[in-house]
Design an enzyme around this catalytic site. Sequence first.
Site, PDB file in Angstrom:
ATOM      1  N   HIS A  61      25.201  44.753  39.523  1.00 53.07           N
ATOM      2  CA  HIS A  61      25.456  43.851  40.648  1.00 53.07           C
ATOM      3  C   HIS A  61      25.910  44.622  41.870  1.00 53.07           C
ATOM      4  O   HIS A  61      27.057  45.031  41.963  1.00 53.07           O
ATOM      5  CB  HIS A  61      26.509  42.801  40.281  1.00 53.07           C
ATOM      6  CG  HIS A  61      25.997  41.774  39.337  1.00 53.07           C
ATOM      7  ND1 HIS A  61      25.203  40.729  39.726  1.00 53.07           N
ATOM      8  CD2 HIS A  61      26.129  41.652  38.011  1.00 53.07           C
ATOM      9  CE1 HIS A  61      24.877  40.005  38.683  1.00 53.07           C
ATOM     10  NE2 HIS A  61      25.421  40.543  37.615  1.00 53.07           N
ATOM     11  N   SER A  94      29.898  33.903  39.083  1.00 52.25           N
ATOM     12  CA  SER A  94      28.818  34.013  38.101  1.00 52.25           C
ATOM     13  C   SER A  94      28.231  32.635  37.824  1.00 52.25           C
ATOM     14  O   SER A  94      28.929  31.627  37.818  1.00 52.25           O
ATOM     15  CB  SER A  94      29.267  34.728  36.811  1.00 52.25           C
ATOM     16  OG  SER A  94      30.514  34.309  36.416  1.00 52.25           O
ATOM     17  N   TYR A 102      41.142  42.906  39.353  1.00 48.18           N
ATOM     18  CA  TYR A 102      41.069  43.596  38.050  1.00 48.18           C
ATOM     19  C   TYR A 102      40.139  44.804  38.055  1.00 48.18           C
ATOM     20  O   TYR A 102      40.135  45.594  37.119  1.00 48.18           O
ATOM     21  CB  TYR A 102      40.710  42.619  36.925  1.00 48.18           C
ATOM     22  CG  TYR A 102      39.324  41.992  36.978  1.00 48.18           C
ATOM     23  CD1 TYR A 102      38.174  42.747  36.768  1.00 48.18           C
ATOM     24  CD2 TYR A 102      39.177  40.624  37.223  1.00 48.18           C
ATOM     25  CE1 TYR A 102      36.916  42.174  36.801  1.00 48.18           C
ATOM     26  CE2 TYR A 102      37.919  40.038  37.270  1.00 48.18           C
ATOM     27  CZ  TYR A 102      36.799  40.819  37.057  1.00 48.18           C
ATOM     28  OH  TYR A 102      35.552  40.249  37.097  1.00 48.18           O
ATOM     29  N   GLU A 103      39.364  44.955  39.132  1.00 51.12           N
ATOM     30  CA  GLU A 103      38.529  46.159  39.257  1.00 51.12           C
ATOM     31  C   GLU A 103      39.323  47.309  39.868  1.00 51.12           C
ATOM     32  O   GLU A 103      38.781  48.391  40.109  1.00 51.12           O
ATOM     33  CB  GLU A 103      37.303  45.848  40.129  1.00 51.12           C
ATOM     34  CG  GLU A 103      36.354  44.845  39.478  1.00 51.12           C
ATOM     35  CD  GLU A 103      35.281  44.360  40.433  1.00 51.12           C
ATOM     36  OE1 GLU A 103      34.185  44.939  40.425  1.00 51.12           O
ATOM     37  OE2 GLU A 103      35.545  43.391  41.187  1.00 51.12           O
ATOM     38  N   MET A 109      40.082  34.303  37.347  1.00 52.43           N
ATOM     39  CA  MET A 109      40.555  35.618  37.821  1.00 52.43           C
ATOM     40  C   MET A 109      40.098  35.921  39.243  1.00 52.43           C
ATOM     41  O   MET A 109      39.996  37.083  39.631  1.00 52.43           O
ATOM     42  CB  MET A 109      40.020  36.717  36.891  1.00 52.43           C
ATOM     43  CG  MET A 109      40.324  36.509  35.430  1.00 52.43           C
ATOM     44  SD  MET A 109      39.549  37.791  34.432  1.00 52.43           S
ATOM     45  CE  MET A 109      39.709  37.067  32.781  1.00 52.43           C
ATOM     46  N   SER A 110      39.790  34.894  40.003  1.00 54.49           N
ATOM     47  CA  SER A 110      39.326  35.142  41.376  1.00 54.49           C
ATOM     48  C   SER A 110      39.889  34.058  42.294  1.00 54.49           C
ATOM     49  O   SER A 110      40.867  33.388  41.952  1.00 54.49           O
ATOM     50  CB  SER A 110      37.791  35.147  41.422  1.00 54.49           C
ATOM     51  OG  SER A 110      37.287  33.858  41.162  1.00 54.49           O
ATOM     52  N   ASN A 125      33.638  28.025  29.813  1.00 56.01           N
ATOM     53  CA  ASN A 125      34.134  28.015  28.428  1.00 56.01           C
ATOM     54  C   ASN A 125      35.432  27.223  28.401  1.00 56.01           C
ATOM     55  O   ASN A 125      36.076  27.054  29.436  1.00 56.01           O
ATOM     56  CB  ASN A 125      34.432  29.461  27.982  1.00 56.01           C
ATOM     57  CG  ASN A 125      35.433  30.149  28.903  1.00 56.01           C
ATOM     58  OD1 ASN A 125      35.070  30.561  30.016  1.00 56.01           O
ATOM     59  ND2 ASN A 125      36.673  30.220  28.497  1.00 56.01           N
ATOM     60  N   HIS A 138      37.160  41.971  42.680  1.00 52.84           N
ATOM     61  CA  HIS A 138      38.356  41.360  42.084  1.00 52.84           C
ATOM     62  C   HIS A 138      39.523  42.348  42.057  1.00 52.84           C
ATOM     63  O   HIS A 138      39.311  43.567  42.107  1.00 52.84           O
ATOM     64  CB  HIS A 138      38.062  40.945  40.639  1.00 52.84           C
ATOM     65  CG  HIS A 138      36.876  40.040  40.484  1.00 52.84           C
ATOM     66  ND1 HIS A 138      35.584  40.522  40.463  1.00 52.84           N
ATOM     67  CD2 HIS A 138      36.788  38.688  40.350  1.00 52.84           C
ATOM     68  CE1 HIS A 138      34.744  39.494  40.315  1.00 52.84           C
ATOM     69  NE2 HIS A 138      35.444  38.371  40.250  1.00 52.84           N
ATOM     70  N   ALA A 192      33.401  30.976  38.024  1.00 48.93           N
ATOM     71  CA  ALA A 192      33.349  30.474  36.654  1.00 48.93           C
ATOM     72  C   ALA A 192      34.775  30.509  36.134  1.00 48.93           C
ATOM     73  O   ALA A 192      35.522  31.441  36.438  1.00 48.93           O
ATOM     74  CB  ALA A 192      32.441  31.346  35.807  1.00 48.93           C
ATOM     75  N   HIS A 252      32.881  37.269  26.173  1.00 50.01           N
ATOM     76  CA  HIS A 252      32.432  37.422  27.562  1.00 50.01           C
ATOM     77  C   HIS A 252      30.947  37.088  27.708  1.00 50.01           C
ATOM     78  O   HIS A 252      30.540  36.499  28.707  1.00 50.01           O
ATOM     79  CB  HIS A 252      32.718  38.836  28.060  1.00 50.01           C
ATOM     80  CG  HIS A 252      32.329  39.057  29.496  1.00 50.01           C
ATOM     81  ND1 HIS A 252      32.847  38.296  30.524  1.00 50.01           N
ATOM     82  CD2 HIS A 252      31.472  39.921  30.076  1.00 50.01           C
ATOM     83  CE1 HIS A 252      32.315  38.695  31.674  1.00 50.01           C
ATOM     84  NE2 HIS A 252      31.478  39.679  31.424  1.00 50.01           N
TER      85      HIS A 252
HETATM   86  N1  HPA Z   1      39.880  32.727  31.705  1.00 44.72           N
HETATM   87  C1  HPA Z   1      39.892  33.420  32.867  1.00 44.72           C
HETATM   88  N2  HPA Z   1      38.821  33.623  33.603  1.00 44.72           N
HETATM   89  C2  HPA Z   1      37.675  33.096  33.182  1.00 44.72           C
HETATM   90  C3  HPA Z   1      37.588  32.351  32.004  1.00 44.72           C
HETATM   91  C4  HPA Z   1      38.749  32.154  31.216  1.00 44.72           C
HETATM   92  O1  HPA Z   1      38.757  31.520  30.160  1.00 44.72           O
HETATM   93  N3  HPA Z   1      36.285  31.982  31.874  1.00 44.72           N
HETATM   94  C5  HPA Z   1      35.626  32.458  32.949  1.00 44.72           C
HETATM   95  N4  HPA Z   1      36.461  33.146  33.749  1.00 44.72           N
END
Ligand code: HPA
Length: 272
Positions: free
Chosen positions: A64, A32, A88-89, A211-212, A235, A86, A116, A247
């Site tokens: 997407h 992203s 998680y999907e 997470m990727s 973040n 991912h 990200a 999010h």
């Molecule tokens: N944690 C995990 N995955 C993320 C984060 C986070 O803080 N920010 C963007 N992807």
Amino acid sequence: MKNPYKLASRAAEELREHTGVDRYDVAVVLGSGWKEGAIALGSANVEVPTTSLSGFVAPTVAGHSGRILSLKVADLNVALVSGRVHLYEGNRADQVVHAVRTLIAAGAGRVVLTNAAGGIDPAKGPGTVVIIRDHINLTATSPLEGAPPPKGYGARFVDLTDLYSARLRRNVLDAVPELSEGVYAGFRGPHYETPAEVAMARTMGASLVGMSTVLEAIAARHLRAEVLGLSLVSNLAAGVSSGPLNHNEVLEAGQDAAASLGRLLTRIIPVL
Ligand code: HPA
């Protein structure tokens, strides 16, 4: 099809038919923010929906669809993967890495994995880009789990000492000296980490959480591609920032950084 490598070869052949590109040099998986920024690389010569290629699962992120964009950047044949999938999907590890295996089967010897991530170092706040020097795989799985890879596909017990290519990291740092390096801890998600998990990751030596990326990196290295990882800090990780994570803020940070990520990619791809 049981053999994920054969499935990737078939998808690579289909991609070739769609794009007319015989061999890719570089594959870039867009996380992203990076997706929006990649427009700066130029318009795609061909755009292939992944639904038209064998073995791809559709992303579940709203709005997407999965696409592979084919373009030339400084004499290099580049394939951009938009719409990564991912764990998680609900996907298996072999599904998560299928795009990377496909593009390596289509010739790409260099794989750029962008994402990200949450930043653990308060000095590297949102908007900072970090080169991944190494990772800690906390997903408790591997794309190499299961039957041993068939003959000709590299060892099951693959060495990951130079997982994130020292050569590529050096080239990128030479071209963009303001970047720095960090260690990426890959969690399964989709929940964000607890502050205690972020503290654990920091203690283990990580400076980024996400997470990727980790499974794709392993799969790429296993097929002897050179891997470059780039994280946009979207973040500060849980417990590092004062407030709760949101999010939408993570997505907005990606949008805000898009233009600068695009400029960065145009500087980086020619030196790979
Ligand atoms: N944690 C995990 N995955 C993320 C984060 C986070 O803080 N920010 C963007 N992807």
